[in-house]
Design a protein around this motif. Structure first.
Motif, PDB file in Angstrom:
ATOM      1  N   PHE A  97      37.427  36.706  44.539  1.00 57.27           N
ATOM      2  CA  PHE A  97      38.066  37.601  43.635  1.00 57.27           C
ATOM      3  C   PHE A  97      38.786  36.933  42.104  1.00 57.27           C
ATOM      4  O   PHE A  97      39.058  37.108  41.784  1.00 57.27           O
ATOM      5  CB  PHE A  97      39.406  37.478  44.106  1.00 57.27           C
ATOM      6  CG  PHE A  97      39.896  38.466  45.603  1.00 57.27           C
ATOM      7  CD1 PHE A  97      39.740  39.877  45.597  1.00 57.27           C
ATOM      8  CD2 PHE A  97      39.393  38.070  46.972  1.00 57.27           C
ATOM      9  CE1 PHE A  97      39.817  40.332  47.028  1.00 57.27           C
ATOM     10  CE2 PHE A  97      39.234  38.875  48.138  1.00 57.27           C
ATOM     11  CZ  PHE A  97      39.971  39.995  48.173  1.00 57.27           C
ATOM     12  N   ARG A  98      37.864  35.537  42.099  1.00 59.38           N
ATOM     13  CA  ARG A  98      37.768  35.361  41.015  1.00 59.38           C
ATOM     14  C   ARG A  98      37.361  35.071  40.474  1.00 59.38           C
ATOM     15  O   ARG A  98      36.526  33.967  39.956  1.00 59.38           O
ATOM     16  CB  ARG A  98      37.975  33.264  41.542  1.00 59.38           C
ATOM     17  CG  ARG A  98      39.714  33.614  41.741  1.00 59.38           C
ATOM     18  CD  ARG A  98      39.403  32.345  42.625  1.00 59.38           C
ATOM     19  NE  ARG A  98      41.423  32.197  43.793  1.00 59.38           N
ATOM     20  CZ  ARG A  98      41.241  31.453  44.384  1.00 59.38           C
ATOM     21  NH1 ARG A  98      40.692  30.197  44.302  1.00 59.38           N
ATOM     22  NH2 ARG A  98      42.167  31.356  45.168  1.00 59.38           N
ATOM     23  N   ILE A 134      32.532  39.774  36.883  1.00 60.41           N
ATOM     24  CA  ILE A 134      33.949  40.897  36.785  1.00 60.41           C
ATOM     25  C   ILE A 134      35.075  41.236  36.184  1.00 60.41           C
ATOM     26  O   ILE A 134      35.405  42.034  35.510  1.00 60.41           O
ATOM     27  CB  ILE A 134      33.838  41.294  38.339  1.00 60.41           C
ATOM     28  CG1 ILE A 134      33.009  41.238  39.075  1.00 60.41           C
ATOM     29  CG2 ILE A 134      34.839  42.816  39.081  1.00 60.41           C
ATOM     30  CD1 ILE A 134      32.980  41.022  41.214  1.00 60.41           C
ATOM     31  N   ALA A 135      35.377  40.266  35.488  1.00 58.46           N
ATOM     32  CA  ALA A 135      36.578  40.034  35.141  1.00 58.46           C
ATOM     33  C   ALA A 135      36.516  40.295  33.421  1.00 58.46           C
ATOM     34  O   ALA A 135      37.120  40.878  32.947  1.00 58.46           O
ATOM     35  CB  ALA A 135      37.217  38.398  35.332  1.00 58.46           C
ATOM     36  N   LEU A 190      35.987  44.040  33.927  1.00 59.04           N
ATOM     37  CA  LEU A 190      37.150  44.509  33.835  1.00 59.04           C
ATOM     38  C   LEU A 190      37.908  44.749  32.981  1.00 59.04           C
ATOM     39  O   LEU A 190      38.335  45.135  31.699  1.00 59.04           O
ATOM     40  CB  LEU A 190      38.258  44.123  35.067  1.00 59.04           C
ATOM     41  CG  LEU A 190      38.998  44.538  35.554  1.00 59.04           C
ATOM     42  CD1 LEU A 190      38.686  45.942  36.038  1.00 59.04           C
ATOM     43  CD2 LEU A 190      39.215  44.143  37.392  1.00 59.04           C
ATOM     44  N   LEU A 196      41.841  38.371  39.529  1.00 57.58           N
ATOM     45  CA  LEU A 196      40.824  39.885  39.489  1.00 57.58           C
ATOM     46  C   LEU A 196      42.227  40.574  39.919  1.00 57.58           C
ATOM     47  O   LEU A 196      42.021  41.917  39.336  1.00 57.58           O
ATOM     48  CB  LEU A 196      39.654  40.139  40.405  1.00 57.58           C
ATOM     49  CG  LEU A 196      38.692  39.588  39.477  1.00 57.58           C
ATOM     50  CD1 LEU A 196      37.277  39.548  40.807  1.00 57.58           C
ATOM     51  CD2 LEU A 196      38.384  40.294  38.655  1.00 57.58           C
ATOM     52  N   GLN A 247      42.996  43.357  37.740  1.00 61.83           N
ATOM     53  CA  GLN A 247      42.745  45.373  37.925  1.00 61.83           C
ATOM     54  C   GLN A 247      44.336  46.317  38.007  1.00 61.83           C
ATOM     55  O   GLN A 247      44.144  46.975  38.305  1.00 61.83           O
ATOM     56  CB  GLN A 247      42.539  45.464  38.992  1.00 61.83           C
ATOM     57  CG  GLN A 247      42.101  46.837  40.236  1.00 61.83           C
ATOM     58  CD  GLN A 247      41.496  47.153  41.237  1.00 61.83           C
ATOM     59  OE1 GLN A 247      41.927  45.768  41.919  1.00 61.83           O
ATOM     60  NE2 GLN A 247      40.889  47.448  41.912  1.00 61.83           N
ATOM     61  N   PHE A 287      37.314  31.713  35.991  1.00 59.11           N
ATOM     62  CA  PHE A 287      37.259  32.795  35.083  1.00 59.11           C
ATOM     63  C   PHE A 287      37.230  33.751  34.178  1.00 59.11           C
ATOM     64  O   PHE A 287      37.202  34.576  34.061  1.00 59.11           O
ATOM     65  CB  PHE A 287      39.044  33.270  35.876  1.00 59.11           C
ATOM     66  CG  PHE A 287      39.897  34.915  36.152  1.00 59.11           C
ATOM     67  CD1 PHE A 287      39.029  35.302  37.465  1.00 59.11           C
ATOM     68  CD2 PHE A 287      40.151  35.182  35.153  1.00 59.11           C
ATOM     69  CE1 PHE A 287      39.115  36.440  37.829  1.00 59.11           C
ATOM     70  CE2 PHE A 287      40.883  36.310  35.939  1.00 59.11           C
ATOM     71  CZ  PHE A 287      40.293  37.375  36.369  1.00 59.11           C
TER      72      PHE A 287
END
Lengths: 404, 377
Positions: free
Chosen positions: A7-8, A12-13, A16, A224, A228, B359
């Motif tokens: 989730f980090r 993907i971040a 997004l 994330l 989202q 991140f």
């Protein structure tokens, strides 16, 4: 899965973030995260760096420590000073300033104040010290209230009579309504509180969509999750939808946790009104103990001053909690009011908007902008921070690769 | 369409809101540069936690009243000149230990008392010559407990090749101390002029950490039993570091500064460096070595491993061209097996520490406020 790495994920971040940028268009968006836990995550991971500049996150009222008014804290400190009392509370409450010092100061002055991680720790202390009166200063939303309730039920079942709860539990819906009713507020939607929703479910937020026509997305606490959630709100508005959506399905059931709700109803009832820091009195916004648990109610057992103390004049916590002011726009932010000498509660808890901004956010955005600008303008710059140059001129060069 | 993080997006954002925000931030930076003043009427636990309050107490009270040219440097150790000798100085350091519980996985108060003082000498480039030990004992303390602690000190001293050469004992009435407090003082020799000094830190330098963060603090916190957590593989990292520091210096590595990251953790050391050297430090979250057990404890309790205490880790600031060698030398020894480059020194903004998050964001790493972990050393 190891911890919460999935989730980090930075790739993907970025993806997004690019989609949010594409879909947010040219208009300015203001989205409020209700929960202090979200505020903390946003600053801790630097999430604002991944959002386009036209998408603004507004930090809401959901930090349990931040909404405790000074008078209530003074009452707690007065109880802590009474002979024979062991006063227990969560750690971040200890530094919150009352009108005459904090619990930490009370401790230094001789009061037996102890930090606990759960109300069950207070129960354990009560069992170990049968000749002392152990007071648990309960704070928090629907998230922490069930554990206080269970602790009281256990104390009652086991006949433990020296545990008392000073109840400051509050509920999330009334302050949201107060914010929605406040004039001049321009919000496009809400990131709903994930932890509270595990208990109450997502339906209590339907008034936001039905009455106020603002979308709500209940989100989790990983970075994330938040990105989202922002994306889902923008999608809803772009598609002309307005509903309560659940991004945090891995934890939150739409109907919440019926057992926890049952426990809450058994131990607590709604107060007719309760004072919120910066927001004033809000009716039916807090919990007190049911009469069945009156003998455990510290407010009934101990005499407390019960004086309402006005917030310090310079403090603009209320405006910050409502999202009207950004932390740095407060007159005393970072000068008279800092994490070590907080004037307002928003500067105390790591979930408070001001403390989060001061500790994590300060500089980063401005500097990050500079860094990316530098790399964007440089011939070999590609926006990933590969700015080159030499000596003292360089800012944020890539970290040298690890050896081995 | 405007890409997030693109030059255009950022310029637009800067134009719109950077100015008032920037002014506020600049004002804060000015205020932070002022000499801190001690406002409290009484000592609170925060004053012992190694963060901002400790720093204020030391500079605004002790430093102010006792001020002299040697003390004012506020180093881990003081260097005294010997009459007629100009190529060697006498390094002196002292440290008190009040850890609760006395015994914890991976060590005990005695071992800490020896290693902690040796490390304060070692990070200044000094070779330890001998230690003193002073004991404050609470009436009623088991002799067997005391014996166990002193035997542990003997073992630690033998392992480090340093003798405890003098000492003192006081007994206080029951309740006036918690079992046993120890103060150790270390004396060593250091070559002059000193190779290691805060003022040698320059932009471009690289920051190396000698191993994983937070083992000691998390171990003690769990051993206290305040939190109902267990972690089988968690051990205090208490160990002497003078072998490691000597190896670095002997290998001819251009080390500019070293400090052991005890109370307040790595974040506190980096902030001390940024403030005292007038530089910025940028670190990379992904490169920070942390054991899984510590990550787990920190995650559950909401504590950042950067602030958790260590008792066998040092931060070294080295010349960029020697960074790889420094890590290589550290990794060749057991004390530095998990050493890693964690960041770099930048020119500005002065006094600030930044973290690039895994991140993709950036945040400030400030000095610790308050006291998350009581009495860990």
């Amino acid at each position: 899965m190891k911890f919460a790495d999935e989730f980090r994920d930075a790739d993907i971040a970025r993806a997004l973030g690019a989609r949010i940028a594409a879909e947010s268009g040219d208009r300015h968006w203001k989205i409020m995260e209700v929960c202090g836990g979200h505020t903390h995550t946003i600053f801790k991971y630097g999430i604002e760096d991944l959002l386009p500049s036209n998408v603004e996150l507004v930090h809401g009222p959901g930090c349990p420590v931040c909404v405790i008014p000074m008078g209530r804290l003074d009452d707690g400190i007065a109880v802590a000073h009474q002979p024979g009392v062991i006063f227990t509370c969560f750690g971040d409450l200890m530094r919150v300033p009352g009108s005459e010092g904090s619990l930490l100061d009370a401790k230094a002055a001789g009061a037996d104040v102890r930090m606990v991680y759960s109300p069950l720790d207070a129960l354990k202390i009560a069992q170990q010290n049968p000749d002392r009166k152990v007071v648990f200063y309960a704070i928090g939303f629907e998230t922490t209230a069930p554990s206080t309730a269970l602790t009281l039920m256990r104390a009652k079942a086991e006949g433990i009579r020296n545990l008392f709860v000073f109840c400051n539990h509050v509920t999330i819906i009334p302050p949201m309504k107060a914010i929605l009713d406040s004039p001049g507020l321009q919000l496009d939607g809400f990131l709903g509180p994930g932890h509270v929703s595990t208990v109450v479910g997502i339906r209590p937020f339907e008034f936001v969509t039905n009455t106020y026509n603002k979308p709500v997305v209940v989100v989790g606490f990983e970075p994330l999750d938040i990105l989202q959630g922002v994306h889902m709100i923008i999608q809803q508005i772009n598609e002309g939808r307005c509903k309560v959506e659940n991004q945090y399905k891995r934890v939150v059931h739409d109907d919440g946790n019926p057992k926890a709700l049952e426990v809450l109803a058994r131990v607590f009832k709604l107060r007719s009104h309760f004072e919120w820091r910066g927001l004033g009195f809000i009716s039916q916004s807090a919990l007190e103990l049911q009469d069945e648990f009156a003998e455990y109610d510290a407010e009934k057992v101990f005499s407390v001053p019960g004086v309402r103390i006005a917030d310090p004049k310079a403090c603009q916590c209320g405006e910050v909690l409502k999202g009207v002011l950004k932390p740095w726009e407060c007159k005393v932010f970072g000068t008279a009011c800092t994490p070590e000498t907080p004037i307002g509660t928003c500067m105390v808890s790591s979930e408070g908007a001001c403390a989060a901004y001061y500790n994590f956010g300060r500089y980063s955005r401005a500097r990050e902008r500079e860094r990316v600008l530098a790399s964007a303008e440089h011939p070999d710059g590609n926006g990933n921070g590969n700015a080159s140059g030499n000596g003292a001129e360089r800012k944020f060069r890539p970290i040298p690769a690890q050896v081995g | 369409m405007v890409e997030p993080g693109s030059g255009a997006a950022i310029k637009a954002a800067s134009a719109r809101n950077a100015d008032p925000e920037q002014r506020v931030l600049e004002r804060i930076a000015e205020i932070r540069k002022r000499k801190p003043s001690l406002r409290e009427d009484a000592i609170t636990m925060s004053h012992g936690a190694g963060g901002k309050a400790s720093h204020t107490l030391i500079t605004a009270l002790f430093g102010d009243i006792l001020s002299n040219p040697v003390l004012d440097q506020l180093g881990d150790q003081a260097v005294l000149m010997l009459p007629g000798v100009d190529n060697v100085g006498l390094a002196v350091t002292t440290d008190s230990f009040v850890v609760s519980p006395l015994f914890f996985p991976g060590g005990d108060i005695g071992e800490l008392a020896v290693n902690g003082t040796i490390n304060d000498l070692a990070v200044g480039g000094a070779t330890p010559l001998g230690l003193s030990a002073a004991f404050i004992l609470e009436e009623g303390l088991d002799v067997a407990t005391l014996r166990r602690v002193v035997e542990s000190m003997r073992r630690a001293a033998d392992r480090a090749g340093v003798n405890i050469v003098t000492g003192d004992t006081k007994v206080v009435p029951r309740g006036k101390a918690d079992q046993l407090f120890i103060t150790t003082t270390g004396v060593g020799v250091v070559a002059l002029p000193q190779r290691l000094a805060m003022h040698r830190i320059v932009p471009g330098d690289v920051v190396v950490l000698s191993g994983a963060m937070g083992d000691h603090g998390s171990t003690v916190m769990l051993a206290r039993g305040d939190v109902d957590l267990e972690a089988d593989n968690l051990r205090s990292d208490t160990m002497p570091l003078h072998g490691l520091t000597a190896a670095l210096l002997d290998a001819g590595i251009d080390v500019h500064f070293m400090r052991d990251a005890t109370r307040g953790g790595v974040a506190t050391v980096l902030n001390e460096i940024a403030q005292a050297a007038g530089v910025a430090v940028a670190i990379d979250e992904v490169s920070l070595p942390v054991h899984d057990e510590v990550r787990g404890v920190a995650e559950i309790l909401g504590i950042d491993p950067l602030y958790i205490a260590n008792e066998g880790k040092l931060v070294a600031v080295v010349a960029r061209e020697h960074a790889s060698r420094a890590v290589e030398v550290m990794r060749s020894r057991p004390e530095g097996a998990e050493a890693a480059v964690i960041g770099e020194v930048l020119a500005d903004p002065e006094g600030m520490v930044f973290l690039h998050t895994g991140f993709g964001g950036t945040r400030v790493v400030d000095m610790l406020v308050g006291d998350p972990l009581p009495r860990i050393c």
